[in-house]
Design an enzyme around this catalytic site. Structure first.
Site, PDB file in Angstrom:
ATOM      1  N   HIS A 129       0.795  -1.122  -0.105  1.00 27.03           N
ATOM      2  CA  HIS A 129       0.007  -0.053  -0.017  1.00 27.03           C
ATOM      3  C   HIS A 129       0.800   1.343   0.055  1.00 27.03           C
ATOM      4  O   HIS A 129       1.908   1.371   0.603  1.00 27.03           O
ATOM      5  CB  HIS A 129      -0.951  -0.233   1.014  1.00 27.03           C
ATOM      6  N   GLU A 189      -5.324   1.726   2.642  1.00 27.08           N
ATOM      7  CA  GLU A 189      -5.102   0.569   3.396  1.00 27.08           C
ATOM      8  C   GLU A 189      -5.205   1.274   4.785  1.00 27.08           C
ATOM      9  O   GLU A 189      -5.648   0.356   5.628  1.00 27.08           O
ATOM     10  CB  GLU A 189      -3.730  -0.030   3.337  1.00 27.08           C
ATOM     11  N   GLU A 190      -4.943   2.281   5.192  1.00 27.29           N
ATOM     12  CA  GLU A 190      -5.041   2.901   6.464  1.00 27.29           C
ATOM     13  C   GLU A 190      -6.400   2.924   6.967  1.00 27.29           C
ATOM     14  O   GLU A 190      -6.623   3.091   8.288  1.00 27.29           O
ATOM     15  CB  GLU A 190      -3.898   3.884   6.710  1.00 27.29           C
TER      16      GLU A 190
END
Length: 352
Positions: A65, A209-210
């Protein structure tokens, strides 16, 4: 590590990419992979997909990511100070006294983030953990009107970006999570492209992603791989205060970490271990008994399921301004995954 590959890593680290605002870093990825990928595409979510031999029937997806944790401007007060929400998982203590950058339509704008000085804190306030709402961004504006001429609600904010070499092959920078993992999947594709590949390989710079593995979900659905390997950071435990009894022994400079557990396909794991041993690549083992909070989770449960592995990069001080990794670890991780890719014939059966 070749000079061009090292320069690519530094450019990634010095390019902003808060979740949802990844286009600048994806431009860097697109430009770099154009020299060796057979195709480079970008989906509607913003994932960049670089492939070699995309026409082959057996498909392997690598996921790293590109997004980093950040902030998002949400309020101007009358005196020209700014308040922000967080993007991703911040410890507010890490933000106190940091130099920041607001990425505006007119370019980067310097800011600082702080709180009331210790001299003015009451005894009770000194005992409390700082809350995000007690912090503010200062751009030096005279008032709200001046601030609003420079900044818009929704402008992203990062820590000041910058790469710093350290002793013994180590380096620190904000956003090693997960730009070093992104570097590994792109570098693994580049190295494998110079060898005899028999399968289709899709190296994906995933987004968001986070905030919930979102880019991995969408890109894995689109690629529809048979096998997937995610590369992300993991906590190095070779510093004070971390309990190795639960977190394991993970050291900077001892090689990439191959993770075992229910989120992983055991045949993929054993193949990675065999290749590491055969090619004398230093590596470490880690165990995790839960679904991973990274792209390997989304990969494993995409469509009817993907045979998934996770190669992790040891990282000290995760989600801080001084995330620290070993350059040797990422170099070895790229080598390991390149060997994995070139070992495949397309006839493998990864059903456990």
């Amino acid at each position: 590590m070749e000079a061009a590959a090292r320069d690519f890593l530094i450019e990634l680290l010095e390019t902003p990419s808060p979740s949802g605002y990844e286009r600048p870093i994806q431009d860097v990825v697109r430009a770099y992979v154009a020299d060796f990928a057979d195709s480079v595409t970008t989906d509607l979510h913003g994932n960049v997909i670089a492939s070699k031999r995309p026409e082959a029937s057996f498909r392997v997806m690598l996921a790293g990511h590109c997004d980093q944790i950040g902030m998002l401007i949400s309020h101007f007060n009358d005196n020209g100070f700014l308040h922000a929400q967080t993007i991703g998982g911040w410890d507010p203590q890490q933000l106190i006294g940091q130099r920041m950058t607001i990425w505006t339509a007119n370019g980067p704008l310097p800011a600082v983030i702080s709180r009331k000085p210790i001299h003015l804190l009451t005894e009770e306030e000194r005992k409390q953990v700082v809350k995000l709402e007690d912090l503010w961004l200062d751009i030096g504006a005279k008032n709200k009107e001046e601030a609003k001429e420079l900044v818009r609600i929704g402008d992203p904010v990062t820590l000041n970006l910058g790469f710093q070499d350290m002793r013994n092959g180590l380096a620190n920078s904000p956003a090693m999570d997960n730009k070093c993992g992104l570097w590994v999947v792109i570098e693994a594709l580049r190295r494998a492209s110079k060898r005899d590949l028999k399968v289709a390989v899709f190296a994906v710079s995933t987004v968001a992603e986070e905030i919930g593995l979102r880019g991995a979900h969408t890109s894995a659905f689109g690629v529809d791989p048979h096998v997937g390997i995610a590369v992300d950071v993991t906590h190095a435990t070779d510093c004070p205060t971390i309990d190795k009894r639960q977190q394991g022994e993970v050291n900077l400079g001892s090689g990439p970490v191959i993770v075992r557990g229910p989120n992983m396909n055991p045949i993929v794991v054993e193949r990675l271990l065999t290749l590491a041993q055969k090619n004398e690549i230093p590596h470490q083992l880690a165990a995790s008994g839960r679904a991973q909070p990274n792209d390997s989770n989304a990969l494993q449960i995409s469509r009817a399921g993907v045979a998934t592995g996770l190669v992790s990069i040891p990282n000290r001080y995760m989600h801080s301004a001084v995330e620290m990794i070993s350059l040797n670890d990422i170099d070895r991780a790229a080598d390991l995954i390149a060997h994995f890719l070139t070992s495949l014939t397309g006839e493998e059966d990864f059903r456990p």
